[in-house]
Scaffold this motif. Structure first.
Motif, PDB file in Angstrom:
ATOM      1  N   LEU A 150       0.846  -1.199   0.000  1.00  0.00           N
ATOM      2  CA  LEU A 150       0.000   0.000   0.000  1.00  0.00           C
ATOM      3  C   LEU A 150       0.873   1.238   0.000  1.00  0.00           C
ATOM      4  O   LEU A 150       0.684   2.175  -0.766  1.00  0.00           O
ATOM      5  CB  LEU A 150      -0.906   0.000   1.239  1.00  0.00           C
ATOM      6  N   VAL A 151       1.856   1.216   0.894  1.00  0.00           N
ATOM      7  CA  VAL A 151       2.767   2.353   0.995  1.00  0.00           C
ATOM      8  C   VAL A 151       3.695   2.360  -0.222  1.00  0.00           C
ATOM      9  O   VAL A 151       3.882   3.375  -0.880  1.00  0.00           O
ATOM     10  CB  VAL A 151       3.582   2.271   2.302  1.00  0.00           C
ATOM     11  N   GLY A 152       4.241   1.200  -0.513  1.00  0.00           N
ATOM     12  CA  GLY A 152       5.263   1.099  -1.553  1.00  0.00           C
ATOM     13  C   GLY A 152       4.739   1.502  -2.926  1.00  0.00           C
ATOM     14  O   GLY A 152       5.397   2.240  -3.654  1.00  0.00           O
TER      15      GLY A 152
ATOM     16  N   GLY B 192       1.335   2.628  -3.528  1.00  0.00           N
ATOM     17  CA  GLY B 192       0.404   3.740  -3.429  1.00  0.00           C
ATOM     18  C   GLY B 192       1.126   5.066  -3.236  1.00  0.00           C
ATOM     19  O   GLY B 192       0.921   6.021  -3.997  1.00  0.00           O
ATOM     20  N   ALA B 193       2.019   5.109  -2.242  1.00  0.00           N
ATOM     21  CA  ALA B 193       2.648   6.370  -1.903  1.00  0.00           C
ATOM     22  C   ALA B 193       3.959   6.570  -2.675  1.00  0.00           C
ATOM     23  O   ALA B 193       4.220   7.634  -3.230  1.00  0.00           O
ATOM     24  CB  ALA B 193       2.901   6.453  -0.403  1.00  0.00           C
ATOM     25  N   ALA B 194       4.787   5.520  -2.691  1.00  0.00           N
ATOM     26  CA  ALA B 194       6.128   5.702  -3.256  1.00  0.00           C
ATOM     27  C   ALA B 194       6.203   5.344  -4.743  1.00  0.00           C
ATOM     28  O   ALA B 194       7.215   5.592  -5.389  1.00  0.00           O
ATOM     29  CB  ALA B 194       7.142   4.881  -2.475  1.00  0.00           C
ATOM     30  N   ASP B 195       5.135   4.740  -5.257  1.00  0.00           N
ATOM     31  CA  ASP B 195       5.070   4.422  -6.677  1.00  0.00           C
ATOM     32  C   ASP B 195       6.201   3.510  -7.154  1.00  0.00           C
ATOM     33  O   ASP B 195       6.771   3.692  -8.220  1.00  0.00           O
ATOM     34  CB  ASP B 195       5.072   5.717  -7.489  1.00  0.00           C
ATOM     35  N   LEU B 196       6.519   2.519  -6.308  1.00  0.00           N
ATOM     36  CA  LEU B 196       7.610   1.598  -6.668  1.00  0.00           C
ATOM     37  C   LEU B 196       7.037   0.403  -7.439  1.00  0.00           C
ATOM     38  O   LEU B 196       7.173  -0.739  -7.040  1.00  0.00           O
ATOM     39  CB  LEU B 196       8.328   1.116  -5.405  1.00  0.00           C
ATOM     40  N   LYS B 197       6.362   0.684  -8.559  1.00  0.00           N
ATOM     41  CA  LYS B 197       5.627  -0.384  -9.233  1.00  0.00           C
ATOM     42  C   LYS B 197       6.534  -1.487  -9.771  1.00  0.00           C
ATOM     43  O   LYS B 197       6.184  -2.659  -9.749  1.00  0.00           O
ATOM     44  CB  LYS B 197       4.797   0.207 -10.373  1.00  0.00           C
ATOM     45  N   THR B 198       7.670  -1.132 -10.265  1.00  0.00           N
ATOM     46  CA  THR B 198       8.550  -2.154 -10.815  1.00  0.00           C
ATOM     47  C   THR B 198       9.037  -3.090  -9.728  1.00  0.00           C
ATOM     48  O   THR B 198       9.099  -4.313  -9.901  1.00  0.00           O
ATOM     49  CB  THR B 198       9.752  -1.503 -11.511  1.00  0.00           C
ATOM     50  N   ILE B 199       9.386  -2.486  -8.575  1.00  0.00           N
ATOM     51  CA  ILE B 199       9.839  -3.339  -7.470  1.00  0.00           C
ATOM     52  C   ILE B 199       8.752  -4.320  -7.073  1.00  0.00           C
ATOM     53  O   ILE B 199       8.977  -5.519  -6.963  1.00  0.00           O
ATOM     54  CB  ILE B 199      10.263  -2.473  -6.266  1.00  0.00           C
ATOM     55  N   PHE B 200       7.527  -3.815  -6.882  1.00  0.00           N
ATOM     56  CA  PHE B 200       6.450  -4.694  -6.402  1.00  0.00           C
ATOM     57  C   PHE B 200       5.856  -5.547  -7.519  1.00  0.00           C
ATOM     58  O   PHE B 200       5.306  -6.601  -7.272  1.00  0.00           O
ATOM     59  CB  PHE B 200       5.363  -3.861  -5.718  1.00  0.00           C
ATOM     60  N   GLY B 201       5.962  -5.073  -8.739  1.00  0.00           N
ATOM     61  CA  GLY B 201       5.353  -5.819  -9.835  1.00  0.00           C
ATOM     62  C   GLY B 201       6.304  -6.820 -10.459  1.00  0.00           C
ATOM     63  O   GLY B 201       5.881  -7.825 -11.009  1.00  0.00           O
TER      64      GLY B 201
ATOM     65  N   THR C  76      -4.947  -2.999  -5.452  1.00  0.00           N
ATOM     66  CA  THR C  76      -5.274  -4.286  -4.845  1.00  0.00           C
ATOM     67  C   THR C  76      -4.448  -5.412  -5.448  1.00  0.00           C
ATOM     68  O   THR C  76      -4.039  -6.344  -4.774  1.00  0.00           O
ATOM     69  CB  THR C  76      -6.763  -4.638  -5.067  1.00  0.00           C
ATOM     70  N   PHE C  77      -4.212  -5.284  -6.750  1.00  0.00           N
ATOM     71  CA  PHE C  77      -3.420  -6.317  -7.389  1.00  0.00           C
ATOM     72  C   PHE C  77      -2.030  -6.400  -6.771  1.00  0.00           C
ATOM     73  O   PHE C  77      -1.498  -7.490  -6.549  1.00  0.00           O
ATOM     74  CB  PHE C  77      -3.286  -6.056  -8.885  1.00  0.00           C
ATOM     75  N   PHE C  78      -1.463  -5.254  -6.472  1.00  0.00           N
ATOM     76  CA  PHE C  78      -0.111  -5.277  -5.891  1.00  0.00           C
ATOM     77  C   PHE C  78      -0.123  -5.902  -4.496  1.00  0.00           C
ATOM     78  O   PHE C  78       0.794  -6.612  -4.103  1.00  0.00           O
ATOM     79  CB  PHE C  78       0.485  -3.872  -5.860  1.00  0.00           C
ATOM     80  N   ILE C  79      -1.206  -5.630  -3.761  1.00  0.00           N
ATOM     81  CA  ILE C  79      -1.317  -6.287  -2.442  1.00  0.00           C
ATOM     82  C   ILE C  79      -1.400  -7.792  -2.637  1.00  0.00           C
ATOM     83  O   ILE C  79      -0.677  -8.568  -2.016  1.00  0.00           O
ATOM     84  CB  ILE C  79      -2.572  -5.765  -1.695  1.00  0.00           C
ATOM     85  N   HIS C  80      -2.275  -8.202  -3.535  1.00  0.00           N
ATOM     86  CA  HIS C  80      -2.457  -9.622  -3.832  1.00  0.00           C
ATOM     87  C   HIS C  80      -1.114 -10.256  -4.222  1.00  0.00           C
ATOM     88  O   HIS C  80      -0.694 -11.260  -3.664  1.00  0.00           O
ATOM     89  CB  HIS C  80      -3.459  -9.753  -4.982  1.00  0.00           C
ATOM     90  N   LEU C  81      -0.453  -9.615  -5.136  1.00  0.00           N
ATOM     91  CA  LEU C  81       0.803 -10.146  -5.647  1.00  0.00           C
ATOM     92  C   LEU C  81       1.855 -10.202  -4.559  1.00  0.00           C
ATOM     93  O   LEU C  81       2.617 -11.167  -4.444  1.00  0.00           O
ATOM     94  CB  LEU C  81       1.294  -9.271  -6.811  1.00  0.00           C
ATOM     95  N   PHE C  82       1.876  -9.171  -3.720  1.00  0.00           N
ATOM     96  CA  PHE C  82       2.875  -9.145  -2.660  1.00  0.00           C
ATOM     97  C   PHE C  82       2.630 -10.275  -1.655  1.00  0.00           C
ATOM     98  O   PHE C  82       3.552 -10.977  -1.236  1.00  0.00           O
ATOM     99  CB  PHE C  82       2.846  -7.791  -1.943  1.00  0.00           C
ATOM    100  N   LEU C  83       1.378 -10.467  -1.287  1.00  0.00           N
ATOM    101  CA  LEU C  83       1.073 -11.544  -0.331  1.00  0.00           C
ATOM    102  C   LEU C  83       1.423 -12.905  -0.937  1.00  0.00           C
ATOM    103  O   LEU C  83       1.953 -13.787  -0.258  1.00  0.00           O
ATOM    104  CB  LEU C  83      -0.405 -11.498   0.064  1.00  0.00           C
TER     105      LEU C  83
END
Lengths: 347, 537, 175
Positions: free
Chosen positions: A18-20, A22-31, A255-262
């Motif tokens: 959410l933070v990563g 949503g706030a920091a826009d680190l999409k490549t890291i999380f995706g 939500t997808f990033f949360i899902h993917l992270f979990l």
């Protein structure tokens, strides 16, 4: 307490993307970065664990036998081939029943003489039932997700998709597996929380994966039925991952990033936890070996010939005189000349 | 008077609920009846086990070696490599709780640490701390804990409150076998000198003399002669028993308890009469007069050392195959360990019954046949003349011994024999017999008298089922095929189902068996009047 | 309404509560298992507790057959005699009934001025306790007797071998 720790921990995990993202826009890291690392760790960890297990020796063949053995004459008594296998193929059937139908857990439910309400038995049956429901729906859901990683989508995945949504309720169509897995998870968590006996033996590492999987399921359900996220965009990302051309499209829901992270956390956690029972069940020596040790010699790789019984000669040396006196045959006769035998006594 | 609380205040203050602490924080208490006496130092010295000393579980100081934690750690590591069972069982338990209420000790005592899952967690908690990364970092959160003296004491308590009966293993979805866990726990305890006398002294005796009481060969011969005297008195026939003789076809091996202990002695007489009736060409041996294996309760090495005598003697005496008597733990070792440990038995032949010609293919490698298999085959071929009515005073049920049931699957053979020698047979309820059988609570070295309280607790499930058939079918006899059972089921029945006697199957066989040229029998092997002869005495 | 009638009317409730307080003498997690599992072979202790509470309650009310009362208590006392209890704890289940009745009926009877009735009824419970004590002692004695018997049996042939037994039962004349 253990449950609370686990819940807090999983909620923290939800906050990270959410933070990563949503706030920091680190999409490549999380995706891209985290999921690919997770997959690598999962595969490597799984293989490592299996290798570690298989490098432990199997010195003895000690299946737990759950029925009549193979008799000396098959016409005399009926062997229980599935619970007490004596050949390879029979053992395979035993394992299949174990892995696919949880046969040992089902034993809990065997009907018997009892007093009081019948409900007494239901709880035992429920563990089997819900465990089965949970595992199968988990499996179906994982299989359904293959559509995100394959182009064209294989026929069996589409077929599975169709069958899973065959009730045609709602739009988008509700998958039965989604409903069932929530039911299963609810039961598995519920008994850990409310059954004092199970609560007593439960550790953080029992609650944590439960909450984690619940988090994954809920985020997935939310995406499909409520947020109605852009699946094509997600498929772009996942296909990028599997074809090694990582790319994060812009219009992906948080939500997808949360899902993917979990999911990534689950993959990372998997090989180092009790979830490895997925692999371990195949390697359990009390189940995966036939009860044939009187027919075929099993070899112990570390059998130490220096460990052996007291030799007979030693034994006879100690007791020879007494044996001879009562007429038990001996290998070596007593030292002859009874006169000589008397002499040392006097000395 | 005002100093005393009012009665109702007193009553309100009664509260026996224990503190609701987690299991790791609940201390254990050794008290008479829940632990077995430690091994005597001389015994340990004889078998070269470490740290012989005088000590008691109730002592504060257990006189452990200085580096005991290191010893345990190294021993743990070694066994993880040597036993896949151990390694896998440490990793895959999901704590589903299916085993929790399956242990006879839990059912009878209500002590949560007797739930099999917690018995294994005693080791698992240390495994996590010492051998997994997560356990090292997260500690107690991950269910890990440091090896302390209190943990060791807990091990001693609970690994000697497990009879290795494997009932829990049957219900475990991953086949986790608490017997295996307990064996590992005991091996680790041995490394620092914590063991019990009723396991270790028999091990030492068996190694030295061949039997668990340490009886020397000439005394064994006398005892066998006594039995022949009794048989003569009962049947009018004098029989001779070959001991240590070469050139016979079969070596017969049975637990030594049957030589000395009632009612095993009657079972022993039963074997002798059976062999006489069929003219079996056999011998017994004083060197391996113990078929039962106290090593199984001790360590894999001790098991191998004691078991080795059987093949040694079979080879020396030049027999063709081996026949084994009624014994539980002996048959676990024979079925699952013997060939691996001390085989191959290539100097023997595939067992073939000299009377019926039946070849025992299911024992083609170990060359050892269970006497119930052998006798059932004789009966099927009509080789025995039987008068069932001599057992008409008996109303019989059958206790499946844990090891023949769950480590072999010998379920129908004994029942077949029983049904052919008695008229009244009744099984106990289904969830207490066959593979689901309840332990006598005295196996695995725990059948000692100072442990009687705990044995009665653990014996409750069996006793309760027995009482049920006693009330329902008037059962007065429980048959079994295990020497430990024949000793431990007696107090169990006396306490939980008074009036039920314990017998071996071959005692009943011999009572029904008609020997050629015998006199009219008026009494059974126990020298009690047979049915119909009560008045004549 | 006499006390007996009151007790009989609330029998199910009181028996249930008595069973619960007896179960409460065991660890919390054990109680749950024993309460739920009603199979008498899988859960002999729990079932015995509930059955004993039920039957004993009836017998207490009619208070006629001492032998029946003793038989009724025997199994439960035997179980508790070999469990991890001190002697007082083992037979405490009797006094737990006394405590229960005071809690449940004390106030009501006091208001009615009929507390005497309860006190006289309690003499039955006191008697029950004495009987329980007898059974408990007998059970403990039996445990020790069994220990001796076991040792004797396990060595009979050896004693015979050592010529330590003069077997009077065996006819000596014809030998």
């Amino acid at each position: 307490m253990n449950a609370l720790y686990s819940l807090v921990f999983v909620l923290t995990l939800v906050l990270i993307p959410l933070v990563g993202v949503g706030a920091a826009d680190l999409k490549t890291i999380f995706g891209v970065c985290i999921p690919s690392t997770a997959i690598i760790v999962f595969v490597a960890g799984f293989v490592y664990k299996i290798i570690k297990w298989s490098r432990s020796a199997v010195p003895f063949r000690i299946p737990t036998t759950g029925g009549q053995q193979r008799p000396y004459d098959p016409t005399m008594f009926k062997q229980n081939k599935w619970d007490n296998p004596s050949t390879g193929p029979q053992t395979v059937i035993r394992m299949l029943l174990e892995v696919l139908a949880f046969r040992s857990l089902f034993r809990n439910t065997k009907a018997s003489l009892h007093e009081g309400p019948v409900v007494a038995y239901a709880s035992a049956k429920w563990l089997w039932l819900f465990a089965l429901l949970f595992h199968y729906s988990f499996f179906i859901i994982v299989a359904r997700h293959l559509r995100l990683f394959m182009e064209p989508i294989p026929g069996f995945v589409n077929a599975l998709d169709f069958v899973d949504g065959i009730l045609q309720i709602g739009a988008p169509v509700v998958y039965q597996s989604d409903a069932i897995i929530i039911l299963g998870l609810g039961y598995l968590l519920g008994r850990r929380l409310w059954d004092a006996r199970i609560r007593y033996i439960s550790l953080v590492n029992d609650y944590f994966p439960l909450f984690l999987i619940i988090g994954i399921v809920l985020s997935g359900v939310y995406m499909r039925y409520f947020a109605k996220v852009d699946v094509m965009a997600i498929k772009e990302l996942t296909m990028g991952l599997v074809t090694f051309h990582p790319h994060v499209p812009a219009n992906i829901d948080i939500t997808f990033f949360i899902h993917l992270f979990l999911v990534s956390v689950l993959l990372l956690y998997f090989p180092f936890s009790k979830l490895m029972h997925l692999g371990g069940v195949f390697l359990s020596p009390t189940r995966n070996l036939p009860n044939d040790t009187r027919m075929n010699r099993h070899i112990n790789p570390w059998n130490d010939p220096k460990v052996h019984a007291r030799p007979y000669a030693d034994y006879e040396d100690e007791f020879r005189e007494k044996m001879v006196n009562v007429g038990i045959p001996v290998d070596k006769p007593l030292p002859s000349a009874p006169a000589g035998a008397e002499a040392p006594e006097k000395a | 008077m005002s100093d005393f609380p009012r009665p109702d205040e007193l009553y309100k203050s009664i509260d026996y609920s224990p503190p609701a602490t987690g299991w790791m924080d609940t201390p254990i208490k050794f008290r008479p009846g829940n632990w077995c006496y430690p091994a005597k130092p001389d015994v340990l010295r004889y078998v070269h086990f470490p740290n012989p000393r005088e000590w008691s579980a109730e002592d504060k100081d257990w006189k452990l070696p200085e580096n005991w934690q290191d010893i345990i750690h190294q021993g743990f590591r070694e066994r993880l490599k040597k036993f896949r069972t151990f390694q896998v069982f440490m990793d895959i338990c999901v704590r589903c709780g299916a085993c929790a209420d399956k242990c006879h000790y839990f059912i009878g005592s209500g002590d949560p640490k007797n739930m099999p899952v917690l018995r294994a967690e005693l080791l698992r908690s240390i495994y996590r701390k010492d051998f997994t990364l997560a356990g090292k970092i997260l500690g107690k959160l991950n269910g890990a804990r440091v090896m302390t003296e209190d943990v060791l004491k807990e091990w001693f308590m609970y690994f000697y409150q497990c009879t290795e009966c494997r009932r829990c293993s049957l219900y475990c979805p991953y086949g986790i076998d608490t017997a295996e866990i307990t064996m590992m726990g005991r091996e680790l305890l041995h490394l620092v000198g914590c063991n019990i006398n009723w396991a270790m002294e028999p091990v030492a005796n068996c190694e030295r003399t061949g039997n668990h009481l340490g009886i020397q060969p000439h005394a064994m011969k006398d005892i066998v002669d006594f039995m022949c005297d009794d048989i003569e008195e009962i049947t009018g026939k004098r029989i001779t028993v070959p001991l240590n003789e070469k050139g016979h076809e079969v070596l017969f091996t049975t637990p030594s308890g049957d030589f000395f202990a009632d009612p095993g002695t009657y079972t022993f007489m039963g074997y002798l009469m059976l062999f006489e009736a069929i003219g079996l060409d056999y011998t017994m041996s004083t060197y391996n007069s113990e078929g039962g294996n106290f090593g199984l309760f001790t360590s894999h090495d001790a098991m191998k050392i004691l078991n080795g005598k059987i093949y040694n003697e079979a080879k020396r005496l030049g027999v063709k195959w081996i026949l084994g008597g009624e014994c539980g733990h002996m048959w676990r070792v024979l079925n699952q360990y013997m060939d691996t440990m001390n085989g191959p038995a290539d100097f023997l032949e595939v067992p073939k019954s000299p009377l019926t010609g039946t070849v025992f293919h299911n024992a083609k490698s170990t060359k050892m046949v269970h006497i119930c298999e052998f006798t059932s085959d004789l009966i099927r071929h009509g080789k025995l003349k039987l008068d069932k009515s001599r057992n008409d005073n008996l109303r019989v049920t059958f206790h499946d011994s844990c090891n023949p049931a769950r480590a072999m699957g010998l379920l129908e053979e004994p029942r077949y024999v029983i049904k052919n020698v008695v008229n009244n047979f009744f099984d106990m309820p289904e969830n207490t017999i066959r593979e689901q059988t309840f332990c006598c609570a005295g196996g695995a070295g725990l059948g000692t008298d100072e442990f009687m309280d705990m044995r009665m607790r653990g014996g409750l499930p069996r006793g309760n089922a027995l009482r049920y058939v006693q009330e329902k079918h008037d059962v007065n006899t429980m048959a079994c095929i295990c020497a430990i059972d024949r000793a431990t089921l007696i107090p169990l029945a006396d306490y939980w189902a008074p009036g039920v006697q314990i017998t071996g199957i071959h005692e009943m066989v011999a009572n029904a068996l008609i020997l050629d040229g015998e006199k009219q029998r008026t009494m059974n092997l126990r020298q009690e009047p047979l049915p119909g002869f009560e008045e004549e005495e | 309404m006499s006390l007996e009638d009151k007790l009989a009317a609330r029998k199910t409730e009181l028996v249930g509560k008595w069973g619960d307080v007896i179960l409460a003498t065991y660890p919390a997690e054990t109680q749950k298992v024993w309460k739920r599992q009603r199979d008498r072979f899988a859960n002999p202790v729990g079932v015995t507790i509930l059955e004993t509470a039920q039957n004993l309650f009836d017998l207490l009310l009619c208070w006629q057959d001492a032998e029946a009362i003793a038989n009724c208590m025997e199994m439960l006392i035997k179980i508790r005699a070999v469990q991890q209890f001190s002697p007082s704890q083992a037979i405490s289940f009797v006094f737990l009934l006394k405590k229960l009745l005071r809690e449940e009926l004390g106030d009501e009877l006091r208001m009615e001025g009929a507390i005497e009735e309860l006190m006289s009824f309690e003499t039955r419970i006191d008697n029950l306790a004495l009987m329980a004590f007898d059974i408990y002692s007998k059970s403990r004695e039996q445990v020790y007797e069994m220990r001796i018997k076991e040792i004797k049996l396990s060595h009979r042939m050896l004693m015979r071998k050592a010529d330590m037994i003069a077997d009077v039962a065996a006819p000596t004349a014809d030998k």
